[in-house]
Design a protein around this motif. Structure first.
Motif, short mmCIF file in Angstrom:
data_model
loop_
_atom_site.label_atom_id
_atom_site.label_comp_id
_atom_site.label_asym_id
_atom_site.label_seq_id
_atom_site.Cartn_x
_atom_site.Cartn_y
_atom_site.Cartn_z
N ILE A 95 10.82 72.67 49.23
CA ILE A 95 10.28 71.69 48.28
C ILE A 95 9.73 70.49 49.04
O ILE A 95 8.64 69.99 48.75
N GLU A 96 10.45 70.02 50.04
CA GLU A 96 9.98 68.89 50.84
C GLU A 96 8.74 69.26 51.65
O GLU A 96 7.81 68.46 51.81
N LYS A 97 8.68 70.50 52.09
CA LYS A 97 7.53 70.96 52.84
C LYS A 97 6.28 70.98 51.95
O LYS A 97 5.20 70.54 52.36
N VAL A 98 6.45 71.42 50.71
CA VAL A 98 5.33 71.45 49.76
C VAL A 98 4.90 70.03 49.42
O VAL A 98 3.71 69.73 49.32
N ARG A 99 5.84 69.12 49.27
CA ARG A 99 5.52 67.72 48.93
C ARG A 99 4.74 67.05 50.07
O ARG A 99 3.88 66.22 49.83
N ASN A 100 5.11 67.38 51.29
CA ASN A 100 4.46 66.75 52.44
C ASN A 100 3.05 67.26 52.68
O ASN A 100 2.28 66.61 53.38
N GLU A 101 2.70 68.43 52.13
CA GLU A 101 1.36 69.00 52.37
C GLU A 101 0.32 68.41 51.48
O GLU A 101 0.30 67.66 50.67
#
Length: 101
Positions: A95-101
Protein backbone atom coordinates in the motif's frame (compact mmCIF):
# COMPACT_ATOMS: atom_id res chain seq x y z
CA UNK A 1 -2.89 -4.07 56.42
CA UNK A 2 -0.16 -2.20 58.30
CA UNK A 3 -2.32 0.92 58.56
CA UNK A 4 -5.24 -1.03 60.02
CA UNK A 5 -3.06 -2.67 62.66
CA UNK A 6 -1.38 0.66 63.44
CA UNK A 7 -4.77 2.37 63.86
CA UNK A 8 -6.01 -0.42 66.12
CA UNK A 9 -2.94 -0.20 68.36
CA UNK A 10 -3.17 3.60 68.37
CA UNK A 11 -6.82 3.56 69.47
CA UNK A 12 -6.18 0.92 72.14
CA UNK A 13 -3.25 2.83 73.62
CA UNK A 14 -5.19 6.08 73.74
CA UNK A 15 -8.20 4.35 75.25
CA UNK A 16 -6.03 2.85 77.96
CA UNK A 17 -4.43 6.25 78.54
CA UNK A 18 -7.74 8.09 78.89
CA UNK A 19 -9.07 5.40 81.25
CA UNK A 20 -5.97 6.02 83.42
CA UNK A 21 -4.83 2.42 83.09
CA UNK A 22 -1.50 3.42 81.55
CA UNK A 23 0.33 6.72 81.40
CA UNK A 24 1.77 8.00 78.11
CA UNK A 25 4.13 11.00 78.42
CA UNK A 26 3.37 14.08 76.33
CA UNK A 27 6.38 13.64 74.02
CA UNK A 28 5.32 10.12 73.09
CA UNK A 29 1.68 11.16 72.65
CA UNK A 30 2.68 13.98 70.30
CA UNK A 31 4.87 11.60 68.33
CA UNK A 32 2.02 9.09 68.14
CA UNK A 33 -0.39 11.77 66.87
CA UNK A 34 2.05 12.98 64.23
CA UNK A 35 2.84 9.46 63.04
CA UNK A 36 -0.89 8.64 63.00
CA UNK A 37 -1.58 11.62 60.73
CA UNK A 38 1.37 10.94 58.42
CA UNK A 39 0.74 7.20 58.05
CA UNK A 40 -2.98 7.62 57.40
CA UNK A 41 -2.32 10.42 54.91
CA UNK A 42 0.13 8.21 53.02
CA UNK A 43 -2.38 5.36 53.06
CA UNK A 44 -5.10 7.68 51.74
CA UNK A 45 -2.87 8.87 48.91
CA UNK A 46 -1.90 5.31 48.03
CA UNK A 47 -5.55 4.17 47.92
CA UNK A 48 -6.48 7.22 45.83
CA UNK A 49 -4.05 6.13 43.10
CA UNK A 50 -5.24 2.53 43.25
CA UNK A 51 -8.91 3.47 42.88
CA UNK A 52 -8.27 5.58 39.77
CA UNK A 53 -8.25 2.46 37.60
CA UNK A 54 -11.94 1.61 37.83
CA UNK A 55 -13.39 -0.57 35.08
CA UNK A 56 -16.51 0.37 33.18
CA UNK A 57 -19.07 -2.20 32.05
CA UNK A 58 -17.55 -2.49 28.58
CA UNK A 59 -13.96 -3.05 29.74
CA UNK A 60 -12.36 -6.47 29.70
CA UNK A 61 -10.16 -7.46 32.61
CA UNK A 62 -7.29 -9.83 31.95
CA UNK A 63 -5.29 -11.34 34.76
CA UNK A 64 -1.82 -11.91 33.37
CA UNK A 65 0.94 -14.07 34.70
CA UNK A 66 3.88 -12.04 35.93
CA UNK A 67 6.35 -14.42 34.27
CA UNK A 68 4.75 -15.66 31.07
CA UNK A 69 6.31 -18.64 29.36
CA UNK A 70 8.00 -17.98 26.05
CA UNK A 71 5.90 -19.56 23.28
CA UNK A 72 7.57 -22.24 21.25
CA UNK A 73 7.99 -21.53 17.50
CA UNK A 74 6.41 -24.88 16.65
CA UNK A 75 3.13 -23.99 18.39
CA UNK A 76 0.38 -23.98 15.70
CA UNK A 77 -1.20 -20.83 17.11
CA UNK A 78 2.17 -19.07 17.03
CA UNK A 79 2.80 -20.20 13.44
CA UNK A 80 -0.59 -18.83 12.38
CA UNK A 81 -0.03 -15.57 14.26
CA UNK A 82 3.39 -15.02 12.67
CA UNK A 83 2.03 -15.85 9.19
CA UNK A 84 -0.81 -13.34 9.65
CA UNK A 85 1.62 -10.73 10.97
CA UNK A 86 4.00 -11.19 8.02
CA UNK A 87 1.10 -11.03 5.55
CA UNK A 88 -0.23 -7.79 7.07
CA UNK A 89 3.26 -6.25 6.99
CA UNK A 90 3.63 -7.15 3.32
CA UNK A 91 0.20 -5.67 2.54
CA UNK A 92 1.11 -2.43 4.28
CA UNK A 93 4.38 -2.28 2.35
CA UNK A 94 2.49 -2.73 -0.93
CA UNK A 95 0.00 0.00 0.00
CA UNK A 96 2.83 2.40 0.83
CA UNK A 97 4.58 1.47 -2.39
CA UNK A 98 1.44 2.28 -4.41
CA UNK A 99 1.00 5.59 -2.54
CA UNK A 100 4.59 6.62 -3.25
CA UNK A 101 4.25 6.00 -7.02
Amino acid sequence: MFIRIFNLVFVLLYLLHFLNIIFIPNEIRYFMMASYLVINLLGFIQNKFKSNNKLSDNDDFYLMNTNPKKPSPSDPDMVKFMADLNRSIEEKKEIEKVRNE
